[in-house]
Design an enzyme around this catalytic site. Sequence first.
Site, PDB file in Angstrom:
ATOM      1  CG  ASP A  62     -46.605  -2.868   2.752  1.00  0.00           C
ATOM      2  OD1 ASP A  62     -46.800  -4.004   3.203  1.00  0.00           O
ATOM      3  OD2 ASP A  62     -46.289  -2.645   1.569  1.00  0.00           O
ATOM      4  CB  CYS A  97     -37.260  -7.337 -11.021  1.00  0.00           C
ATOM      5  SG  CYS A  97     -36.928  -8.893 -11.899  1.00  0.00           S
TER       6      CYS A  97
HETATM    7  S1  SF4 Z   1     -36.897 -12.509 -10.852  1.00  0.00           S
HETATM    8 FE1  SF4 Z   1     -35.333 -12.667  -9.278  1.00  0.00          FE
HETATM    9  S2  SF4 Z   1     -34.429 -10.631  -9.259  1.00  0.00           S
HETATM   10 FE2  SF4 Z   1     -36.425 -10.432 -10.258  1.00  0.00          FE
HETATM   11  S3  SF4 Z   1     -37.909  -9.934  -8.605  1.00  0.00           S
HETATM   12 FE3  SF4 Z   1     -37.904 -12.167  -8.871  1.00  0.00          FE
HETATM   13  S4  SF4 Z   1     -36.434 -12.862  -7.340  1.00  0.00           S
HETATM   14 FE4  SF4 Z   1     -36.022 -10.708  -7.639  1.00  0.00          FE
END
Ligand code: SF4
Length: 308
Positions: free
Chosen positions: A130, A242
């Site tokens: 990165d 997430c």
């Molecule tokens: S679930 Fe949707 S909002 Fe969450 S990291 Fe994956 S793509 Fe992004």
Amino acid sequence: MDSPTLSSAAVKAAAATVGFDACGIAAATPLTEAEWGYAEWLHNGYHADMVYMEQHRDMRANPALLLPGAQSVIVLLLGYKPSRRMEGTARIAQYAYGEDYHERIKRMLYQLIAAIRQQLPDFEAKPCVDTVPISDKQWARRAGLGWIGRNTLLINPTLGSYCNIGELVTTSPTDHYDTPLESRCSDCQACIDACPNQALTQTAHTGIPLLDATRCASYHTVENRSPQLPPTVHLSGYAFGCDCCQIACPYNQEAAVRYTLTDERKTQLEDLAQADSATFRHITKHTALNRIRHQQWLRNQSAANARE
Ligand code: SF4
Ligand code: SF4
């Protein structure tokens, strides 16, 4: 002077000794739009305000622009699936539980260079994690380490998508290049169904998976520096990153555990919800959480609580 030819088997053995979970080698010929979909991703504005993604496009596709005379890209994976997940109201994506992978992988890449030089003193390589414009996932796919899943991440058959990626771009050819794997997503679309923001999409004609960062909770909680997050973005209790689309993936449910989340560390992470600025900075030092300021953390936490 010609660069020395690498033994693929010897490089992979050295990578395992250093501690990498997987290693593959790709020829350093430029990536094509047909296999990558990058121009379409940018054209659609899916990179949100990450303007740096518009820069060095040629370099992202062509390792010879990173290292003149590049012949091979040695790709290394380090798994991070934790033994369990943290709880609480301000959840953190699993990749950020332990030591910052940038620091760890960089250290290991230099160890690998040193190990290869014991056999080939003239070995020249540029370590990447990165830190330079290179498309990690695409090079990992090219190097036979997995396929790009509909969650847009590299899926390795053993590690799932719970893996960080580093590369050595080298002027050395090798005696064997790995072959890319076909996608094994089949008719699954669990990640697409699990995304609370409909952020997973694909190129119009070729079906290459694309992430629309403008909708993605991971982008907003980590990269978005605005005082407020868009009210339409669902955070599912996450205040950093997430994992919804990864948790849903059957390959991740079966993936090898590569990180032990101790009671002490779990409590520390869960207590971050109440941490003041100094404590937050202290606990997140040398972790991926160090990427955001305490103000962002408070903003995210407040939004995560409000939108649970
Ligand atoms: S679930 Fe949707 S909002 Fe969450 S990291 Fe994956 S793509 Fe992004
Ligand atoms: S959840 Fe299913 S479609 Fe998505 S990446 Fe995993 S296997 Fe592929």
